[in-house]
Design an enzyme around this catalytic site. Structure first.
Site, PDB file in Angstrom:
ATOM      1  N   ASN A 210       0.843  -1.199   0.000  1.00  0.00           N
ATOM      2  CA  ASN A 210       0.000   0.000   0.000  1.00  0.00           C
ATOM      3  C   ASN A 210       0.875   1.244   0.000  1.00  0.00           C
ATOM      4  OD1 ASN A 210       0.551   0.786   2.830  1.00  0.00           O
ATOM      5  ND2 ASN A 210      -0.425  -1.188   3.246  1.00  0.00           N
ATOM      6  N   LYS A 289       9.335 -17.133 -10.397  1.00  0.00           N
ATOM      7  CA  LYS A 289       8.658 -15.996 -11.022  1.00  0.00           C
ATOM      8  C   LYS A 289       7.513 -16.517 -11.903  1.00  0.00           C
ATOM      9  CE  LYS A 289       9.338 -12.006 -13.928  1.00  0.00           C
ATOM     10  NZ  LYS A 289      10.134 -11.390 -14.972  1.00  0.00           N
ATOM     11  N   PRO A 305      -3.339 -11.763   9.950  1.00  0.00           N
ATOM     12  CA  PRO A 305      -3.722 -11.603  11.363  1.00  0.00           C
ATOM     13  C   PRO A 305      -3.814 -10.119  11.701  1.00  0.00           C
ATOM     14  CG  PRO A 305      -1.426 -12.293  11.165  1.00  0.00           C
ATOM     15  CD  PRO A 305      -2.003 -12.366   9.790  1.00  0.00           C
ATOM     16  N   ILE A 307      -2.736  -7.665  14.000  1.00  0.00           N
ATOM     17  CA  ILE A 307      -1.680  -7.621  15.026  1.00  0.00           C
ATOM     18  C   ILE A 307      -2.172  -6.851  16.260  1.00  0.00           C
ATOM     19  CG2 ILE A 307       0.687  -6.884  15.507  1.00  0.00           C
ATOM     20  CD1 ILE A 307       1.161  -7.018  12.407  1.00  0.00           C
TER      21      ILE A 307
HETATM   22  O1  C5P Z   1      -8.892  -2.566  10.666  1.00  0.00           O
HETATM   23  P1  C5P Z   1      -7.942  -1.530  10.208  1.00  0.00           P
HETATM   24  O2  C5P Z   1      -6.851  -2.069   9.320  1.00  0.00           O
HETATM   25  O3  C5P Z   1      -8.524  -0.290   9.652  1.00  0.00           O
HETATM   26  O4  C5P Z   1      -7.247  -1.065  11.581  1.00  0.00           O
HETATM   27  C1  C5P Z   1      -6.219  -0.175  11.608  1.00  0.00           C
HETATM   28  C2  C5P Z   1      -5.429  -0.355  12.893  1.00  0.00           C
HETATM   29  O5  C5P Z   1      -5.175  -1.732  13.141  1.00  0.00           O
HETATM   30  C3  C5P Z   1      -4.064   0.267  12.792  1.00  0.00           C
HETATM   31  O6  C5P Z   1      -3.681   0.662  14.108  1.00  0.00           O
HETATM   32  C4  C5P Z   1      -3.199  -0.868  12.260  1.00  0.00           C
HETATM   33  O7  C5P Z   1      -1.837  -0.685  12.612  1.00  0.00           O
HETATM   34  C5  C5P Z   1      -3.793  -2.064  12.961  1.00  0.00           C
HETATM   35  N1  C5P Z   1      -3.764  -3.312  12.169  1.00  0.00           N
HETATM   36  C6  C5P Z   1      -2.967  -4.373  12.571  1.00  0.00           C
HETATM   37  N2  C5P Z   1      -2.958  -5.536  11.858  1.00  0.00           N
HETATM   38  C7  C5P Z   1      -3.722  -5.670  10.760  1.00  0.00           C
HETATM   39  C8  C5P Z   1      -4.530  -4.619  10.325  1.00  0.00           C
HETATM   40  C9  C5P Z   1      -4.527  -3.442  11.056  1.00  0.00           C
HETATM   41  O8  C5P Z   1      -2.263  -4.242  13.572  1.00  0.00           O
HETATM   42  N3  C5P Z   1      -3.704  -6.823  10.084  1.00  0.00           N
END
Ligand code: C5P
Length: 399
Positions: A210, A289, A305, A307
């Protein structure tokens, strides 16, 4: 604006073309509420007149060891006694060499030697002077002596050359100085920050990712460090340099980031999850590839996951702060995310503002409601956020 309301700053200007930028820096410091006293070397007065700095600081400018107006004849030590910071901007190669050796042959160098406060140095010089082994030695020695180096930047120079040695811009110097002078509200605390994007491999050369630049997360890590915390920064790939005195753990994928967070969590008091973690990863990344063909390609994706939610749901969870980048219904979506992930605090920003830009505008959502932080550079906002986190954290500990 940054908060320098109660701060007394001694600004030392030495001889270099960048002295003209110190005039703008003086204006910004005064605007931020600082009490600014300017001291110029003799060489600096050949570039900009003391009158300019006098008009901008509202105080007489000191240039001479022998006629500086302290009542007791102790100007050479008095003016750096009661200040919160001494900033040399621009700092010429010659002045840096003097600092290294403790030379005290004019008012500014004497004040530097007699100071009781933190010394900040913003070098400005031609790239060859900066790269010279003598300057390299001097810079290393200044760091070893506990002096804080601000910059230099790399870019076009007054001499027509391009390279390292440009003084940082006045607004950058202002925000770095402001961050360093924040109250030590997180002294003794361990803070874990995630930042940047993650990269999810499709094959050895292609990936899903992203547009996150990592700037906000790095600013948060820097602000937490400036507030006295011991900081670990787990970062996906970015073009940024880790802030000074922050431990960087570089990762690529969401799975790497989850493992690095898990490994760093022991003893962490506050977890601030700024990273734009990729929501999905290719189900079966190819070891070889993938060959291009004219047929449509369908990628099967698995959710990564979460996090932050995983950390927040642990029995021994640290104080957890999330970020939410939204393109509409900011506060409603942000609050729903805060509830779903069970966070005491979530920071909401607009997707359009957040990604890649140097400025941002934030809304902090907690049990007490929402608090807007007006548009500013990311480090200034990060300092305000860290203030808010420190308050909530200590309230939670008391309760
Ligand atoms: O659900 P969303 O991605 O919008 O949530 C954003 C928040 O969750 C941010 O603080 C991001 O760092 C954390 N996050 C995470 N692991 C993910 C997705 C988002 O820690 N897989």
């Amino acid at each position: 604006m940054p908060h320098l309301q109660t701060k007394r700053i001694l600004l030392g200007v030495t001889g270099g073309v960048a002295a003209y930028k110190a005039a703008e820096l003086t204006r910004l410091l005064v605007k931020a509420g600082a009490d600014v006293r300017v001291v110029m070397t003799e060489a600096a007065t050949h570039f900009v007149t003391p009158l300019t700095f006098q008009a901008l600081s509202g105080k007489p400018v000191l240039t001479q060891l022998w006629d500086a107006g302290a009542d007791n004849g102790m100007a050479h030590i008095d003016f750096s006694r009661d200040v919160d910071a001494l900033l040399i901007a621009p700092a010429s190669a010659d002045f840096i060499a003097k600092l290294v050796h403790g030379v005290a042959d004019d008012l500014l160098s004497t004040l530097c030697l007699a100071r009781a406060c933190q010394l900040f140095v913003a070098p400005a010089m031609n790239r060859q002077m900066w790269d010279n082994p003598a300057t390299r030695r001097n810079i290393a020695q200044l760091r070893a002596d506990g002096v804080t180096l601000l910059g230099p930047a790399s870019g076009a120079q007054a001499c027509g050359e391009t390279g390292p040695g440009r003084m940082l811009e006045p607004d950058e110097l202002l925000s770095l100085l402001t961050a360093s002078l924040q109250p030590k509200s997180l002294a003794g605390k361990r803070v874990l920050v995630t930042a940047g994007p993650t990269i999810e491999a499709i094959d050895p050369v292609r990936a899903l990712t992203n547009m996150s630049s990592g700037k906000m997360g790095y600013a948060v890590a820097q602000a937490a460090q400036a507030a006295g915390a011991e900081v670990v920064l787990v970062s996906g790939p970015t073009c940024l340099t880790a802030p000074a005195n922050v431990q960087l753990v570089a990762v690529r994928s969401a799975a790497d980031m989850a493992a690095a967070v898990d490994a760093a969590l022991g003893g962490v008091d506050i977890f601030i999850s700024v990273a734009a973690v990729a929501d999905y990863r290719p189900a079966q990344p190819s070891e070889q590839k993938l060959k291009k063909s004219d047929a449509p390609l369908t990628l099967a994706l698995l959710p990564n996951p979460d996090i932050l939610a995983d950390v927040a749901s642990r029995a021994d969870a640290p104080f957890c702060v999330g970020f939410a980048a939204e393109s509409k219904n900011l506060l409603a979506y942000g609050e729903a995310k805060r509830q779903r992930k069970r966070l005491p605090l979530i920071v909401v920003n607009r997707v359009q503002d957040a990604l890649g830009s140097d400025d941002n505008e934030l809304w902090l959502l907690d049990d007490a409601g929402s608090h807007a932080l007006a548009r500013a550079d990311k480090l200034t906002l990060a300092c305000q956020l860290i203030d808010h986190i420190a308050n909530l954290y200590s309230l939670q500990k008391q309760g």
